[in-house]
Structure formats: C-alpha cells, structure tokens
Design an enzyme around this catalytic site. Structure first.
Site, PDB file in Angstrom:
ATOM      1  N   LYS A 224       1.187  -1.325  -0.075  1.00 56.51           N
ATOM      2  CA  LYS A 224      -0.169  -0.202   0.318  1.00 56.51           C
ATOM      3  C   LYS A 224       0.638   0.984  -0.562  1.00 56.51           C
ATOM      4  O   LYS A 224       1.982   1.592   0.964  1.00 56.51           O
ATOM      5  CB  LYS A 224      -0.761   0.235   1.707  1.00 56.51           C
ATOM      6  CG  LYS A 224      -2.061   1.168   1.326  1.00 56.51           C
ATOM      7  CD  LYS A 224      -3.098   0.826   2.754  1.00 56.51           C
ATOM      8  CE  LYS A 224      -3.547   1.538   2.726  1.00 56.51           C
ATOM      9  NZ  LYS A 224      -3.572   3.355   2.303  1.00 56.51           N
ATOM     10  N   ARG A 229      -4.076   7.658  -4.242  1.00 54.74           N
ATOM     11  CA  ARG A 229      -5.420   7.165  -4.781  1.00 54.74           C
ATOM     12  C   ARG A 229      -5.642   7.869  -5.948  1.00 54.74           C
ATOM     13  O   ARG A 229      -6.202   8.809  -5.774  1.00 54.74           O
ATOM     14  CB  ARG A 229      -6.333   6.083  -3.940  1.00 54.74           C
ATOM     15  CG  ARG A 229      -6.563   4.952  -4.847  1.00 54.74           C
ATOM     16  CD  ARG A 229      -6.040   3.300  -4.668  1.00 54.74           C
ATOM     17  NE  ARG A 229      -7.040   2.913  -5.322  1.00 54.74           N
ATOM     18  CZ  ARG A 229      -8.347   1.828  -5.122  1.00 54.74           C
ATOM     19  NH1 ARG A 229      -8.591   2.690  -3.219  1.00 54.74           N
ATOM     20  NH2 ARG A 229      -8.879   1.259  -6.094  1.00 54.74           N
ATOM     21  N   GLU A 269      -1.059   4.536  -8.056  1.00 56.27           N
ATOM     22  CA  GLU A 269      -1.118   5.730  -6.849  1.00 56.27           C
ATOM     23  C   GLU A 269      -0.183   6.415  -7.338  1.00 56.27           C
ATOM     24  O   GLU A 269       0.985   6.202  -7.644  1.00 56.27           O
ATOM     25  CB  GLU A 269      -0.297   4.767  -5.863  1.00 56.27           C
ATOM     26  CG  GLU A 269      -0.023   5.112  -4.174  1.00 56.27           C
ATOM     27  CD  GLU A 269      -1.742   5.183  -3.487  1.00 56.27           C
ATOM     28  OE1 GLU A 269      -2.055   4.329  -3.061  1.00 56.27           O
ATOM     29  OE2 GLU A 269      -0.889   6.286  -2.643  1.00 56.27           O
ATOM     30  N   LYS A 397      -7.041  -3.540   3.861  1.00 56.90           N
ATOM     31  CA  LYS A 397      -6.266  -2.796   3.851  1.00 56.90           C
ATOM     32  C   LYS A 397      -5.357  -2.978   5.509  1.00 56.90           C
ATOM     33  O   LYS A 397      -6.056  -3.233   6.217  1.00 56.90           O
ATOM     34  CB  LYS A 397      -6.146  -1.352   3.388  1.00 56.90           C
ATOM     35  CG  LYS A 397      -7.210  -0.658   4.785  1.00 56.90           C
ATOM     36  CD  LYS A 397      -7.114   0.966   4.254  1.00 56.90           C
ATOM     37  CE  LYS A 397      -8.494   1.062   5.247  1.00 56.90           C
ATOM     38  NZ  LYS A 397      -9.391   2.061   4.648  1.00 56.90           N
TER      39      LYS A 397
END
Lengths: 531, 334
Positions: A224, A229, A269, A397
């Site tokens: 992540k 995003r 991202e 997540k």
C-alpha cells in the site's frame, strides 16, 4: 427554500445513517424539479458561488452588529453562518415572500463581488432564521450536516429504486440541477450517455483487516503506497486524472495528462519520483514531496523537474472500450501486465505483487517494511471483480502499526460544530532536553480526535481549571497532562519551532497517571524521521 | 453622607443588604435570606430565616423537608427590614412564586430581578417593570443570538411530531420546576387534552402547582402506564433522564427538549435532541435590553449568564453598568 431549510435542520438533528437516507430520499421524491436537483447539488457540494465567501457574511454582519457582540456570539454558537442567521435583524412584515430554492440559486449565481453586499441582504430579508442559515450554508458551500456526497447519491438511488453504482457512473457526465438524472431515476427516461467522455468511475475500496487471518491461496498481497490513490481515464481524445473523491486533479499534474494516449481507465497510486526512498532507481519520494505538488492551479517547469509525478498502477477498469470490471482480479492483472509496454516508463510502473508462502510469512514482511513510501499491505481476493465501494471479503488493507510518543498538553482551543464550547483541539509538545534541568517544551503537533466523548468532557474540565494564560480562543494550560500520541510518520518541517511535523497525529491514550517530566524528548521523535 | 448605594453590596456568594444584614439568594447558609424564586441555585437551604412568597416557600419545603424560619410575603406586600430597609416582592414572571425584590432605603431604590421573563405564562403572574435607581438583572440569555420564537410555534412543532409519528411518543426533557408545568399548561391552552405522562421526579412539583390553582389536566405516571398506552403520547421527564436507561421503556421516543439553549443547533446536538423546542423561562436578548430601557435605572448590575455582552450593550447605549462576580449560579437546563 423553506423545504430545503427544513431538510437541513432535520439532517442536523438526525444521527442514524438510515434515518438520514430516508429524509433525503423522501425530499428528492416529493420536491419538484429543478429544486430537488439544486438540493442534490448542495448536498454533494457541487455548487460554487464565487461572489459569496464567509468573509462576505462577516462583513455584512459587522455593518449591522457591533463587532464585539458578533465575536461573543460567534464564540458561543461555534459557527459563523449560524451566528449570522440568528443575528440578522428580522425584516418588516412587508418583505417579499421567501424564494424557492431555484430562485435563491439563480440570485446567488447572479451576484458579483461588486453587487453582493447590496443584493445578499435583500435575499436575507425574505427569509426567517432557519432560511437564512440554509442560505448561508448553500452560498458558502460545506453544509456540514453529516451527509457525504456518497450518502446523498445513495439516497437518490434509494428514493427512486435504482442501483447506486449507476448513479455514480453517470454522475460525472452531468451538471446541476441534473435534469437527465431525475428524468432517468424518477420518470424512467434512458440513462445519460457516458461513452465518449473521460469520466470518473467509482473506486473499489478496502476494509481494514483487523485481526483476521487470510488464506494466501485465495488472496494476493500488494504494497500500500503512501501517495494519493488516483484514477486516470482517457476517452474521446482527452485524459483526466481523478482523486479518490472523484475530484479532477488533472490541472496539477499536466505531465500525467500527456502520458496516456489510448482509451483506458486505470487505477493506481500517484507518487513523486525520488532517489532517497530505498535509494534505488525508479523509487518514490515520501508523501512530503508529493505534497509540494498538491492543490496547485498552475505548475512551474521547476516543479515539474524537481517533483516529477508518476502513477504506480494497481488495476485496469476499462481498456479500448471494453469494460473489464466484471473479470476476476487475476485476469485484470494479466491485462494490466500486458499493457505496460504501451505506457511510457517514466510515468507509469506496476505495483509489484508481494510474494509470501503463507500468512505468517506475510506478517514478517509487513513488520520488516521500513520504507516510508509504504503504508502497509493490501490483500485482494484473486477472484474479485472490480466493484464500486467497500464490499466485505474482497479487498483488505493491513496498515503498519502507528508510531507512538508521549507528549505534554500545552494549549487547547475550542472546537467548532458539535464540539463548540468544548476545548477539543490540543497542541502538545516534547521536552527539548532534561526537564529536571530546566528544559522547555516545544510544540510538536496538534490533534483533535482519538478520545471518547467522556474523555473530551474530562479534558475540557481539566483545561478550564488549569488555564495559566489566554490568547483569544486559545488557553495555555499548566504542563500537567500527558498524551500518548499515535502518528503515521514524522518529517522535518520549517513551519514548527521544533523542526518536526507529524503526519496524521491522534490521541491514542490520555496518561493521567504519567508525570509530565517523564514525557518524551524531542530527540526521541527526531530519531524517527525518515525523510 | 454615604456614597450612593453603599448600603447594598455584591459579594461572591450573594447580594448583601448591609443595614438589614440580609442576603438575597445567597449560595451559603446565612441568618437572614430573601429568596427570589425556588430554583435550587437561588433557593438554598439552611438559612436562619427565609423571606419569600408562599409559593417559593412551599417549593423549598418540598425540596428541603422543613419550613423552619419560613416567613411568607405576598406579591405587592412591603415588609420593613432592620436598618430602615423596605422590601417589596413583585412578580418576575419566571416560575410559580418567582419575585423581583424591590428594596427602598434612604431615598434610593434597588430592584433585584432574580430570573425573569416577559412572555405570558399561564402558571404565574406577569413581570412588572418597576422604575428604580439600581437594576440588578440576570443575563442568562444575554447574547443577541437569543431571540425566543413565539411559544405557539414551538408547541405546534411538538404536536406536529405527535401527528406524524402516531406509533412513537415524544419524550420532552423539561426542567422540573417551572418549565415542565408551563409546557403542560401551554399544551392544554393549544387544545391538547390527552393524558400527559410524567417521569416520577416531576410528580410532586406538578401536584404543588395544582395545589396553588394551576390546572394541568390529566397527568399520569409513566411507571403506571403500559407501553401501548404511550404510543402517540407526550412524555415529560427531567433533562437528565433524556438519554438515561429509564427512557428504554418508552415506545421508540422522539427525543425533544424544551429550553432556550435549543436555539443553537449544536447545543441540541450535544444533548442528542431530535426535536429542539425553543422554550425559555428567561428573558431573551430583546427583552433584557428593552427591560433595561423601560426600567431606565441610573445603573444596571448584571448578575449571571453572558454578562459580557449585556455590559457591552449598556456601554454602546451610554448606560452605566457593571458585572457582578457572583458564584454558585448555574446555567440551569432552562
């Protein structure tokens, strides 16, 4: 306007999500066009009246009310628009009747900076206190009635019995008051055409993993990344870059707009190139560097050179006109990998899959990740379609554990909104040496959440009875309370005297038990900087 | 000759009438007390002698279980205190028995309002403006944002909610002395004749009002009612019981509160109120300022509430005023 004002008030006093949905759905069903369209635009924060600012409201009031009385009132009420709505002198009975919402919107749109000081008062004179409150909220944006754009769209879907995903899909092709959307939802007209436009598609989102253990037969892991995003869409010869909330951020990143030359919608991202992150070629800089690029209307050549942007791709939604969102993740991933050679390498790379034999192994990898550009792990179900919103069981997540430091409360400020009158915003500091040798506290951050309502009351009481100094709305407290502060990372900053700025600080615990001189020192915090 | 008004002094725990050694609404026990009205921050127990209206004394007896030292005085009646001070009790329109105390001494007149309002109230006689030299006024709602709407509008909101949600009940938090009874009386005046259900803590005060001739219609206790009977009904409780476990026995209540603070949205939200009813037993901003103009004193002394704003108003209107730093008065749940 009266119905809209009543809706806003009902939303203010209603807490439950379902009850709010029902109120909005009922309003949208029973209010005529185009009023309901303007209301939907207001609820989704889609309106902008450049001539009316909150300073306009203050200026109007100070022409009519003593500034000190206004300040005392504002301090008590905790909201400028509401204070102004209550202080506005009630007009005589022969004022014009209250306007409809559409008429009010039309009048607001017609106002200029030159005319607003004479035209807005005439409009206010036609309304009662609740109507004036609604008008101020409408005019300055940000209703703050606990309704997100998403909730308003869900209410539309619920009100007319249509899928919310479709509402989201058409949303960006439309402008207020959304005549086509209501024609489709309320009267069964064909849906708005979205084919040849680079539209925003709703993001697929993840749930926090909490304490679950997943089988890596079914799930795949990815890092992540700590950027923002984004979705990059190309259609009809045009490229647009959208943020998580669907805001068009293309203007801030012109290099990305030039980088995608064929019809597609991609999810990834947004990061800024940097060499100090991991020190390897093709690395990303910290979020701090990306922040230099956010929210800019014009971007200088220097900016483009110093902080070049790129997108690390996660997923593909639409490719050459084919909607692939229904396909399982593994197949979309295969398409994405096949696509990479067609994309310029300086603007796009692929977020790699994190290989692990089993879940415990993955936990070790996560614990060992020291790179500041990594926020944690994403776990995606291999057979998951790309679905809008947060569907349970598909994506998770798994964030890194936060960093912790013990700080001392230094200043408290009254909150606004439902915390008006409570001292709820706290500035805290760390010692710049040994407190027993006369060291001082230096402010290192500010937080206004992480505590319960009960703890808020206790802190409010504490602040009121331990004030040593007052500066307007701010009270300086004696140095008696220690907070355990959780934060995601800490960076060098010239804005603060301590030279440090925390990212996402929140109160993790109130350490009533801990003596202030045992709180942490600046050097402890400085050792955690990873810029 | 002594300085003007030297015979009356504001001390932290009350207003001291020096020649008579009497205290008005003292927050500590004293030998001689004059009490404006029965709210507990004004009417504390334990005084040697307590001078007040019969209604206020009855309210104090209900709370403190004793009449010892009680000395009743009727509205309009003047009593002579030691040291050549005359005290007259004049209606304040706040709650049953509430009085302003008019003090005359050496050719000077001081009026202490206690708490007061200017709107009509079926449960007590209306405020009477008495011209004076020093006007000692409250300032609970002393900010220009406070303009109480007509009570008819607020009662209408309550009755609309009852009509709209016939399967629920409306639970109104209302201060046990004054607000609860005024709310009931106003509902009756608006033609609401159904039984009104009470939290047990309100019963004795309602009975006391009835004993003084205030008609409240049919009152029943929630404890004696079946859940089904409460659907579509008005239930009244003290504000502290609104979010208490007690209210779980009610059929899906709409939480309401009758208070002047409900004017401010976030105040209502802080109390989890869905139906704010802006009903106050205090003067609002317009009434506070109009009353000062009507009474037209040489000086206004502002006792408690948002005194800063009212002080500013006096300054802007070239009126002499000062704020008294009294302790022990609360922002009651008005």
């Amino acid at each position: 306007m009266e119905r809209f004002a009543a809706l806003l008030d009902a939303l203010v006093y209603t807490r439950g999500r379902n009850a709010k949905l029902a109120l909005i759905a009922d309003y949208l069903r029973t209010t005529p066009d185009p009023d309901r369209g303007w209301a939907l635009a207001a609820l989704t924060d889609a309106l902008d009246f450049p001539a009316v600012k909150s300073s306009t409201i203050r200026n109007l009031l100070t022409e009519r009310v003593d500034p000190l009385l206004f300040a005392l009132s504002r301090d008590f009420v905790g909201d400028t628009a509401e204070t102004a709505s209550l202080l506005w002198p009630q007009a005589s009975d022969d004022a014009m009747p209250p306007p409809s919402l559409s008429e009010a919107v039309g009048l607001l749109q017609g106002m200029t900076r030159a005319s607003v000081m004479s035209e807005l008062p005439r409009l206010l004179d036609r309304l009662d206190a609740d109507g004036r409150y609604a008008l101020f909220k409408l005019a300055t944006g940000g209703l703050r009635v606990g309704v997100s754009a998403r909730l308003a769209k869900t209410a539309f879907a619920q009100g007319f019995g249509v899928p919310v995903e479709e509402v989201e899909e058409y949303w960006h092709a439309l402008v207020p008051p959304y005549a086509e959307l209501f024609a489709w939802g309320a009267h069964g007209a064909p849906p708005p055409d979205t084919g040849e436009l680079p539209l925003f598609r709703p993001f697929m989102l993840a749930h926090p993993l909490e304490d679950a253990v997943l089988d890596l037969e079914d799930y795949v892991a990815e890092w992540k990344w700590d950027g923002i995003r984004v979705q990059i869409a190309h259609a009809g010869g045009e490229t647009r870059l959208y943020s998580r909330t669907g805001d068009d951020v293309t203007g801030s990143f012109p290099e990305m707009a030039e980088a995608l030359g064929f019809p597609a919608v991609l999810d990834g991202e947004l990061l800024v190139r940097g060499t100090h992150q991991g020190g390897e070629v093709g690395g990303a800089a910290s979020f701090n560097a990306l922040q230099q690029r956010l929210g800019r209307k014009t971007v200088s050549t220097r900016m483009l050179a110093d902080y070049p942007a790129f997108v690390r791709l996660y997923d593909v939604l639409i490719l050459e006109g084919e909607d692939v969102r229904e396909l399982p993740w593994t197949e979309r991933r295969a398409r994405l990998e096949a696509l990479m050679p067609r994309l310029p390498a300086e603007r796009f790379d692929l977020s790699p899959v994190v290989e692990a034999d089993h879940f415990e192994h993955l936990a070790e990898i996560r614990a060992g990740a020291r790179d500041e550009a990594i926020e944690g792990l994403m776990l995606k179900r291999k057979d998951s379609a790309y679905v809008a919103g947060r569907k349970t069981g598909l994506w998770y997540k798994w964030k890194r554990d936060p960093l912790l430091v013990d700080c001392v409360l230094m200043y408290a400020q009254r909150g606004s909104g439902k915390r008006s009158s409570f001292y709820s915003d706290y500035t805290f500091g760390c010692w710049d040496g040994d407190p027993d040798e006369g060291a001082e506290l230096l402010p290192v951050g500010k937080a206004y959440f992480g505590f319960t309502d009960e703890e808020l009351k206790q802190l409010d009481r504490y602040v009121r009875s331990h004030t040593v100094n007052r500066f307007g709305p701010v009270r300086e407290t004696d140095r008696g309370v220690v907070f355990e502060v959780a934060f995601d990372s800490v960076h060098a900053s010239r804005r603060h005297k301590s030279g440090l700025a925390m990212r996402f600080p929140r109160i993790s615990r109130i350490r009533w038990d801990k003596p202030a001189h045992e709180a942490d020192r600046i050097e402890t915090l400085r050792a955690l900087v990873r810029d | 000759m002594a300085a003007p008004f030297a015979w009356i002094r504001a001390e932290p725990h009350g207003i001291h009438v020096v020649p008579a050694d009497c205290w008005i609404d003292p927050s500590l026990p004293v030998p001689n007390a004059l009490v404006t009205h029965g709210h507990s921050d004004h009417a504390r127990g334990g005084h040697g002698r307590t001078v007040a209206t019969p209604e206020t004394l009855a309210i104090m007896e209900l709370r403190y279980q004793t009449r010892e030292g009680a000395m009743p005085v009727q509205y309009g009646e003047t009593i002579r205190l030691p040291g050549g001070v005359d005290a007259t009790f004049v209606p304040a329109g706040h709650v049953l028995g509430s009085a302003q105390i008019v003090l005359d001494h050496a050719g000077e007149r001081v009026v202490v309002t206690g708490d007061y309002k200017r709107r009509p109230d079926p449960t007590c006689p209306p405020f009477e403006a008495v011209p004076c030299d020093v006007f000692v006024t409250e300032a609970t709602f002393g900010l220009p944002v406070f303009r109480h709407p007509p009570i008819e509008r607020e009662i209408g909101k309550l009755r609309d909610a009852l009509r709209r949600e016939p399967d629920r009940c409306v639970l109104v938090g209302a201060y046990a002395l004054g607000k609860a009874q005024r709310l009931i009386a106003e509902l009756r005046r608006a033609g609401h004749h159904d039984a009104i259900f009470l939290h047990g803590a309100l019963e004795r005060m309602c009975r006391l009002y009835e004993a003084f001739g205030v008609d409240l219609g049919e009152l029943r206790l929630v404890a004696d009612a079946r859940r089904e009977e409460l659907r579509g009904a008005t239930v009244i409780c003290p504000p502290s019981a609104l979010n208490d476990r007690w209210s779980r026995r009610l059929p899906d209540p709409i939480t309401a509160m009758a208070s002047g603070w409900m004017r401010v949205r976030q105040r209502a939200r802080q109390r989890n109120v869905e139906l704010p009813l802006i009903i106050s037993d205090h003067a609002d901003w317009d009434e506070l300022t109009a009353t000062i103009e009507e009474v037209d004193p040489a000086e206004s002394w502002i006792t408690h509430g948002r005194e800063e704003a009212l002080l500013r108003w006096c300054q802007l209107h070239k009126r002499r005023a000062r704020a008294l730093a009294l302790v022990g008065y609360e922002d009651e749940d008005d």
